[in-house]
Write a protein that holds these residues in place. Sequence first.
Motif, short mmCIF file in Angstrom:
data_model
loop_
_atom_site.label_atom_id
_atom_site.label_comp_id
_atom_site.label_asym_id
_atom_site.label_seq_id
_atom_site.Cartn_x
_atom_site.Cartn_y
_atom_site.Cartn_z
N ARG A 17 0.83 -1.22 0.00
CA ARG A 17 0.00 0.00 0.00
C ARG A 17 0.86 1.27 0.00
O ARG A 17 0.56 2.24 -0.69
CB ARG A 17 -0.93 0.02 1.21
N ALA A 41 -6.67 6.27 1.88
CA ALA A 41 -7.78 5.87 2.75
C ALA A 41 -7.66 4.39 3.10
O ALA A 41 -7.54 3.55 2.21
CB ALA A 41 -9.12 6.14 2.07
N PRO A 42 -7.71 4.05 4.38
CA PRO A 42 -7.62 2.63 4.77
C PRO A 42 -8.72 1.76 4.17
O PRO A 42 -8.54 0.55 4.01
CB PRO A 42 -7.74 2.67 6.29
N SER A 43 -9.84 2.36 3.83
CA SER A 43 -10.95 1.58 3.27
C SER A 43 -10.76 1.23 1.80
O SER A 43 -11.48 0.39 1.27
CB SER A 43 -12.26 2.35 3.44
N THR A 44 -9.79 1.85 1.14
CA THR A 44 -9.54 1.56 -0.27
C THR A 44 -8.83 0.22 -0.38
O THR A 44 -7.75 0.02 0.17
CB THR A 44 -8.69 2.67 -0.92
N GLU A 45 -9.46 -0.70 -1.10
CA GLU A 45 -8.87 -2.02 -1.27
C GLU A 45 -7.87 -2.02 -2.42
O GLU A 45 -8.00 -1.25 -3.37
CB GLU A 45 -9.97 -3.04 -1.55
#
Length: 133
Positions: A17, A41-45
């Motif tokens: 990442r 963003a941590p939610s972005t896979e």
Amino acid sequence: MSIAIRSARADDEPRVREILLAATMSSYGRELTWLESILSAPSTELEAADWTLVAEEDGVVLGYAAVTRFHLENLFVDPAAQGRGVGAALLASVETRVVAEFDRITLRCLLVNPRARRLYERLGFAAVEVQTI
């Protein structure tokens, strides 16, 4: 420098990442500034792929390549490690694995990333189609 290529492990994800963000912003950041907030963003896979390889030196992951069937989804190298053969080593490993099963390998390269395009062309790839996205 001795670059080792291996299959990615789950514990590589944080470093992958970091590389994705740093390399994307280094390559596209001047023109596509909006990418930074999405990629950080941590939610972005991470983009889905069948398999991923990482390049490492002295236990530090320097880059990665993600592949689905015969298509190279992503190849990113930490900007601090670019120009040292990391991308070429990853691509050679990808090619070896893909051509053992398929008769071709495909990839996409954005026009706003001329350094990547030069790498691919130097390694024998050629543009087949130019698309506007």
